[in-house]
Design a protein around this motif. Structure first.
Motif, mmCIF file in Angstrom:
data_model
loop_
_atom_site.group_PDB
_atom_site.id
_atom_site.type_symbol
_atom_site.label_atom_id
_atom_site.label_comp_id
_atom_site.label_asym_id
_atom_site.label_seq_id
_atom_site.Cartn_x
_atom_site.Cartn_y
_atom_site.Cartn_z
ATOM 1 N N PHE A 344 -20.376 -48.359 -36.971
ATOM 2 C CA PHE A 344 -19.472 -47.575 -36.120
ATOM 3 C C PHE A 344 -18.329 -47.024 -36.961
ATOM 4 O O PHE A 344 -18.015 -47.552 -38.029
ATOM 5 N N HIS A 345 -17.698 -46.004 -36.434
ATOM 6 C CA HIS A 345 -16.565 -45.416 -37.154
ATOM 7 C C HIS A 345 -15.666 -44.687 -36.161
ATOM 8 O O HIS A 345 -16.132 -43.788 -35.455
ATOM 9 N N VAL A 346 -14.413 -45.094 -36.127
ATOM 10 C CA VAL A 346 -13.463 -44.440 -35.227
ATOM 11 C C VAL A 346 -13.342 -42.954 -35.593
ATOM 12 O O VAL A 346 -12.951 -42.122 -34.768
ATOM 13 N N GLY A 347 -13.760 -42.614 -36.788
ATOM 14 C CA GLY A 347 -13.716 -41.214 -37.239
ATOM 15 C C GLY A 347 -14.923 -40.394 -36.823
ATOM 16 O O GLY A 347 -14.974 -39.194 -37.104
ATOM 17 N N ASN A 348 -15.902 -41.003 -36.158
ATOM 18 C CA ASN A 348 -17.045 -40.213 -35.675
ATOM 19 C C ASN A 348 -16.666 -39.538 -34.367
ATOM 20 O O ASN A 348 -16.735 -40.152 -33.297
ATOM 21 N N SER A 367 -11.010 -46.815 -43.240
ATOM 22 C CA SER A 367 -11.622 -48.131 -43.455
ATOM 23 C C SER A 367 -13.111 -48.221 -43.128
ATOM 24 O O SER A 367 -13.861 -48.918 -43.799
ATOM 25 N N TYR A 368 -13.548 -47.537 -42.093
ATOM 26 C CA TYR A 368 -14.909 -47.806 -41.595
ATOM 27 C C TYR A 368 -15.999 -47.316 -42.552
ATOM 28 O O TYR A 368 -16.970 -48.019 -42.816
ATOM 29 N N THR A 369 -15.836 -46.119 -43.109
ATOM 30 C CA THR A 369 -16.835 -45.652 -44.082
ATOM 31 C C THR A 369 -16.786 -46.541 -45.313
ATOM 32 O O THR A 369 -17.822 -46.934 -45.862
ATOM 33 N N THR A 374 -20.075 -50.964 -48.902
ATOM 34 C CA THR A 374 -20.386 -52.280 -49.457
ATOM 35 C C THR A 374 -21.393 -53.006 -48.580
ATOM 36 O O THR A 374 -22.379 -53.559 -49.055
ATOM 37 N N ARG A 375 -21.135 -52.980 -47.286
ATOM 38 C CA ARG A 375 -21.946 -53.794 -46.383
ATOM 39 C C ARG A 375 -23.392 -53.309 -46.334
ATOM 40 O O ARG A 375 -24.328 -54.100 -46.301
ATOM 41 N N ASN A 380 -25.794 -43.905 -48.101
ATOM 42 C CA ASN A 380 -26.822 -43.348 -47.208
ATOM 43 C C ASN A 380 -27.032 -44.161 -45.936
ATOM 44 O O ASN A 380 -28.084 -44.086 -45.302
ATOM 45 N N PHE A 381 -26.011 -44.926 -45.528
ATOM 46 C CA PHE A 381 -26.164 -45.761 -44.329
ATOM 47 C C PHE A 381 -26.364 -44.921 -43.076
ATOM 48 O O PHE A 381 -26.916 -45.391 -42.089
ATOM 49 N N HIS A 382 -25.966 -43.653 -43.133
ATOM 50 C CA HIS A 382 -26.178 -42.795 -41.962
ATOM 51 C C HIS A 382 -27.659 -42.484 -41.759
ATOM 52 O O HIS A 382 -28.056 -41.993 -40.711
#
Ligand code: HDE
Length: 724
Positions: A344-348, A367-369, A374-375, A380-382
């Motif tokens: 998730f990303h508050v920036g989406n 922070s979210y991206t 790392t996680r 390319n996690f999208h």
């Protein structure tokens, strides 16, 4: 030059995410086993050895591949919100919101937008208990036809801190202490309260976390909040401020603290199981999306700053408009692939929605991206199926670990002529995103706005808005948490903070701690977090309202027993009618009734019917249920009366303020309980206490259903404590 043919993306949103995930799902039913490279495996039981007793050969590529993959099965857990449970669903708007926003998923009531929702606790690790006292994450990903929009919210409408720069400090303080990694998933320790007592801006959020909101009965019975103020932008470019709310159709309900602690031992997956089972049973959880819309010209109208995430907008000042419904209707197929890998990303955001200058939100935008890199192992996690939008992605981003897309052609830059200028930028009319052109003319400073200095008035508003039992629970929670704090000075500093919120509250907590409330009123003297008193002084402004009903759970939905779990205690010789008629009535109302007997297997009723037992007294515990019923039948009652676990079950249910119903014949059993004296009261008094005893099955059923719908009879806590 390639011709630009399409101007608007056309997507069939109904089931779009299901179709989009389908090519990535794998079902081994009826298939033969292969290696990761597709070679059929002939023996998955034995490694390749030099003789049956010989050493294992390095040559064994099947063994090496299997063990290597296994060795790398874990990824770093989320730094916060590590423990989560998720579900798929749909969102549908009630009527067009075009007046306020051009976001396409908020225009057409006939369009169903797929969603994926992940609920979480914040502080505990992946394997911690669901019932920790904590904030719950409430993150929703809308797969809209204009791309993904995420509301990454919580079940509380405010936050601990005003500026993102304090987030690592907050999390370091609440997580297990670094020298000994104790305690897990709990805020009841010195470092948390040390930090909080030095951060008066956290006072409001602390009230929420010490309230029963931190102990939800079910993830399906929690509110959700976007927390920050966002913007909505309509097609004329007009902006309004907005606060997002999720309102559960089943109401907002919580468990008791003692119950929460027991559940953590009896079933640490309590919330996860409840969500999963409800969806499997077809009891789809539903929330209405609510918005509080504030015209841009009202930005400075209130006594609090809309950009301050430690403040809410009371519903009395700006009502919540319910604009659509979200239904969770499908469990993930695979926990890791979906729930764990979702990012998730508050920036989406999508066109029609925009950010504000809330300094907490601004930090989250980075922070979210960053954390997903790392996680999830790279940029390319999208492309992970759960994160993919339902629209195609075209840009010049390339390469990186685990790239899935095979981009064709020579060109990966813009502007270009060799690729015909593709991919084109989208004009505004074609749905291209443009940021809201907010006017900014400011000096670059490291400062907190003075409009953020009121740290206490909404903490007081929250406390004053609670019912008496809710207030008592806050007092108990603070007494418990601060009672676990070893450093005397931290406790005292916290008492000084509580004194700013409410003197009665501070006095009661001080009493429980065996401490004195501080003599000085230290308002305007609180310890400045940044060491600059002139810049950072707590104050308490006069709230324009004294109480706000929406902040209490007392007035929530109490007219349904849908999805509630009722325990029926029975043994051999149970009276058929008093068992089946009530069981059927509860089921007809949408509740689940489970028969609990001394042993598993079957019991024989008085009329010699064979009745399947759901759980034995050994497997079941009262904390797993919302209410208890004991049917008649002399032998059944006598058998249960001889079972200390049955008596304990009833005592505990009573202690946790649950509705208890029994046939009149059950008196012999109830005599052994701690609440036996209550049974001498008249019917009205007993009903007010959630005790329904009778032999008229029709009345008994109706009264029991009404009582279960009340959720809890918290007033019981006022009188004699039950040592269950
Ligand atoms: Fe988060 N938060 N957060 N947060 N947050 C994360 O992102 C962060 C904040 C919230 O189910 C992380 O993917 C900063 C407020 C939820 O996957 C991380 C700040 C709110 C989830 C992160 C905040 C939230 C997260 C960890 C202060 C409520 C779980 C893993 C500036 C409005 C999402 C991840 C899920 C997760 C950072 C504050 C909600 C580290 C820096 C306020 C529901 O990026």
């Amino acid at each position: 030059m390639a011709k630009k043919t399409t101007t608007k993306r056309v997507v069939n949103t109904v089931n779009a995410k299901v179709q989009n995930l389908a090519p990535h799902t794998e079902d081994s039913t009826g298939q033969m086993m292969t290696t990761d490279h597709g070679v059929l495996i002939n023996d998955d039981q034995n490694s390749l050895k030099a003789g049956p007793r010989g050493s294992t050969l390095l040559e064994d590529f099947i063994l090496r591949e299997k063990i290597t993959h296994f060795d790398h099965e874990r990824i770093p857990e989320r730094i916060v919100h590590a423990r989560g449970s998720a579900a798929h669903g749909v969102f549908q708007v009630y009527e067009s919101m075009a007046k306020y926003t051009k976001a396409s998923f908020l225009q057409d009531p006939s369009v169903q937008t797929p969603v994926f929702v992940r609920f979480s606790t914040v502080a505990g690790s992946r394997g911690s208990s669901d019932l920790a006292r904590d904030v719950r994450g409430f993150a929703v990903k809308f797969y809209t036809e204009e791309g993904n929009f995420d509301i990454v919210g919580n079940n509380m409408p405010v936050f601990f801190i005003q500026d993102a720069i304090k987030f690592p400090d907050l999390i370091h303080a609440v997580k297990p202490e670094p020298h000994n990694e104790i305690p897990q998933a709990a805020s009841a320790h010195d470092t948390f309260w040390d930090f909080i007592s030095l951060m008066p801006e956290s006072a409001h959020m602390v009230m929420w976390v010490m309230s029963d909101r931190a102990l939800p009965r079910s993830l399906r019975m929690m509110e959700g909040f976007g927390v920050h103020t966002f913007r909505l932008i309509n097609s004329q470019g007009k902006s309004s401020f907005v606060k997002f709310h999720w309102k559960p159709l089943l109401g907002v309900h919580s468990v008791a603290w003692d119950e929460a602690q027991n559940i953590s031992g009896k079933d640490p997956d309590f919330h996860r199981r409840d969500l999963y089972d409800a969806i499997e049973n077809g009891d789809f959880p539903e929330w209405e999306l609510g918005v509080q819309i504030i015209p841009e010209e009202d930005e400075n109208k209130y006594e609090f700053d809309l950009l301050d995430p430690t403040k809410l907008v009371p519903e009395e000042l700006v009502p919540v408009m319910k604009i659509g419904k979200m239904t969770l209707n499908r469990n993930p197929d695979n926990f890791f692939a979906e729930t764990e890998q979702v990012a998730f990303h508050v920036g989406n955001i999508v066109p029609g929605i925009d950010f504000t200058n809330d300094p907490l939100m601004q930090g989250r935008l980075f922070s979210y991206t960053d954390t997903q890199l790392t996680r999830l192992g790279g940029p390319n996690f999208h492309e992970i199926p759960i994160n993919r939008p339902i629209v195609n992605v075209h840009n010049n981003q390339r390469d990186g670990h685990m790239r899935q897309i095979i981009n064709k052609g020579q060109v990966s830059y813009s502007p270009n002529s060799l690729g015909g200028g593709c991919p084109f930028q989208a004009g505004v009319m074609e749905g291209g995103f443009t940021s809201y052109t907010e006017k900014i003319d400011a000096k670059k400073v490291r400062e907190r706005s003075k409009s953020f200095f009121d740290h206490y008035s909404q903490a007081t508003l929250f406390y004053n808005s609670q019912s008496e039992p809710e207030k008592a629970h806050i007092v108990n929670a603070l007494s418990f948490e601060l009672g676990n704090v070893k450093t005397q000075a931290v406790r005292e500093r916290m008492l000084a903070v509580l004194l700013q919120i409410d003197k009665g509250l501070a006095t009661q907590v001080a009493n429980a701690l065996g401490a004195e409330i501080p003599k000085i009123e230290f308002l305007n003297q609180s310890i400045p977090a940044d060491g600059k008193p002139a810049n950072y002084q707590s104050k308490k402004v006069k709230s324009s309202i004294a109480t706000s009903a929406a902040l209490s759970m007392a007035g929530t939905v109490k007219d349904t027993i849908k999805t509630r779990k009722i325990a029926i205690l029975a043994a051999n010789g149970v009276d058929d009618k008093s068992l089946t008629s009530i069981k059927d009535a509860l089921t007809a109302e949408g509740a689940t009734a489970e028969i609990i007997a001394p042993k598993l297997g079957n019991i024989q009723s008085a009329a010699n019917a064979t009745i399947a037992v759901g759980k034995s007294l050994l497997n079941a515990a009262s904390v797993m249920y919302d209410a208890v019923y004991v049917p008649g039948g002399a032998n059944s009652v006598a058998a249960l009366a001889a079972e200390p676990d049955a008596i304990h079950f009833l005592n505990e249910a009573y202690k946790h303020c649950k509705a208890i119903a029994a046939h009149t014949q059950v008196a012999e059993l109830l005599r052994y309980t701690y609440f036996s004296k209550k049974l001498d009261a008249d019917e009205e008094t007993m009903h007010a206490d959630g005790l329904i005893i009778g032999d008229n099955l029709k009345e008994l059923t109706a009264d029991f259903i009404t009582a279960i719908a009340q959720h809890r009879f918290w007033d019981r806590e006022k009188s004699r404590k039950v040592p269950a």
